[in-house]
Design an enzyme around this catalytic site. Structure first.
Site, mmCIF file in Angstrom:
data_model
loop_
_atom_site.group_PDB
_atom_site.id
_atom_site.type_symbol
_atom_site.label_atom_id
_atom_site.label_comp_id
_atom_site.label_asym_id
_atom_site.label_seq_id
_atom_site.Cartn_x
_atom_site.Cartn_y
_atom_site.Cartn_z
ATOM 1 N N CYS A 1 -3.232 6.997 -4.946
ATOM 2 C CA CYS A 1 -2.961 5.560 -4.854
ATOM 3 C C CYS A 1 -1.521 5.243 -5.291
ATOM 4 C CB CYS A 1 -3.964 4.745 -5.679
ATOM 5 S SG CYS A 1 -3.877 2.973 -5.317
ATOM 6 N N CYS B 1 0.870 -1.175 0.000
ATOM 7 C CA CYS B 1 0.000 0.000 0.000
ATOM 8 C C CYS B 1 0.908 1.227 0.000
ATOM 9 C CB CYS B 1 -0.903 -0.011 1.234
ATOM 10 S SG CYS B 1 -2.020 1.391 1.226
HETATM 11 O O1 PYC Z 1 -1.784 3.860 -2.021
HETATM 12 O O2 PYC Z 1 -1.310 1.862 -2.798
HETATM 13 C C1 PYC Z 1 -2.065 2.666 -2.256
HETATM 14 C C2 PYC Z 1 -3.414 2.187 -1.861
HETATM 15 C C3 PYC Z 1 -3.946 0.961 -2.070
HETATM 16 C C4 PYC Z 1 -5.243 0.988 -1.508
HETATM 17 C C5 PYC Z 1 -5.434 2.230 -0.959
HETATM 18 N N1 PYC Z 1 -4.305 2.951 -1.192
#
Ligand code: PYC
Length: 313
Positions: A237, A88
């Site tokens: 993300c 994550c």
């Molecule tokens: O930042 O990789 C990330 C992530 C995955 C799910 C929520 N954030």
């Protein structure tokens, strides 16, 4: 009564809850084995910490563990409202910020062990954190799926520490006002991918759907990422940005060392660059996190929701 100590933070708007103590002993095997033990024997602790009434669908938990690899400053297992994450990106930035807040690390380079491998982090003096993520690659290009109500949707399957379906098809502008349409669309894509039996090349479930496009105000590249569990990522993300870098590289649209500014749906930004890897790219994702709270979670055994309001994936 059980007591669990946590520190909360957010990274570009997406929350991370680092679990410091009070959790059952998972042993000293690899992080992947400890994650399997967590899932098999202690899953109710996941929902107690991440789900309502103490958490929410957006919370990513980060269970702090002693690393196996002595070079690492910490080990971590990420989890959310419905299960477990391989890596994550925003959570690693939040964890790094939290370790700094606790005085356990200082600005500089560090290694963190996860169930999918060791990742490097660099804590900068100004509070930014760079994550040297696991190797990311595109497993399949231009995969078509029939999505009820939306027709044929084409996208790439890519690994960035989690499996992503990345599509340029969007039912609405990429802004918060259109979140309901974007959420409904990405959830429908997720169901269609599952129903069609489309998987990653290790047979992994494609549980993150990323709509990739541009900010309506013309300020740059923006995404909308639906996570497993039905909550959209408030941040750009980290693993999704890594998977996107792998696709841009595979398409010859981004060169090694060239910077990619990735906005999430709130307009907050991660910067991505990559080096060439063996199979794909070695991404470096930079962003910032802020600590938001420190809490003692209490679990009373006669509470009907002691172990959280559980949600199925
Ligand atoms: O930042 O990789 C990330 C992530 C995955 C799910 C929520 N954030």
């Amino acid at each position: 009564m059980q007591t669990v100590m946590v520190i909360d933070s957010h990274t570009a708007g997406e929350p991370t809850r680092v679990v410091l103590s009070g959790f059952p002993d998972l042993g000293t095997d690899s992080l992947a084995e400890r994650r399997a033990r967590f899932r098999k024997y202690f899953d109710r602790w996941r929902s107690a910490i991440a789900c309502e009434p103490r958490g929410s669908d957006t919370v990513v938990g980060a269970l702090l563990q002693a690393p196996v690899d002595p070079r690492c400053c910490a080990g971590v297992i990420f989890f959310n409202n419905v299960g477990y994450l391989g890596m994550c990106g925003h959570g690693t930035i939040g964890l790094t910020r939290t370790l700094w807040h606790l005085g356990r690390i200082a600005p500089g380079a560090h290694l963190i062990e996860t169930p999918v491998g060791v990742v490097g982090v660099e804590l900068h003096d100004d509070g930014r954190v760079s994550v040297d993520n696991v190797e990311s690659y595109r497993a399949a290009a231009a995969v078509a799926v029939d999505v009820p109500g939306h027709g044929r949707v084409v996208g790439d399957i890519a690994w960035g520490g989690n499996w992503f379906f990345i599509t340029g098809h969007s039912p609405a502008p990429l802004d918060l006002a259109h979140e309901p349409e974007l959420s409904a669309f990405t959830l429908a894509v997720q169901r269609a991918i599952d129903a069609a039996g489309i998987r990653g090349d290790d047979d992994g479930i494609i549980d993150h759907i990323e709509v990739s496009g541009y900010a309506p105000d013309g300020s740059g590249a923006r995404n909308f990422v639906m996570c497993p569990g039905g909550a959209y990522d408030r941040s750009p993300c980290g693993t999704g940005t890594s998977a996107k870098l792998a696709c841009l590289h595979a398409d010859g649209q981004l060169r090694e060392g060239q910077s990619w500014l990735q906005q999430g749906i709130l307009g907050s930004t991660f910067e991505g660059v990559f080096r060439i890897g063996e199979r794909g790219v070695l991404p470096r994702i930079t962003g910032r996190a802020w600590v938001t709270g420190s809490a003692e979670i209490l679990i009373e055994h006669d509470d009907p929701f002691a172990w959280g309001i559980r949600k199925e994936a």
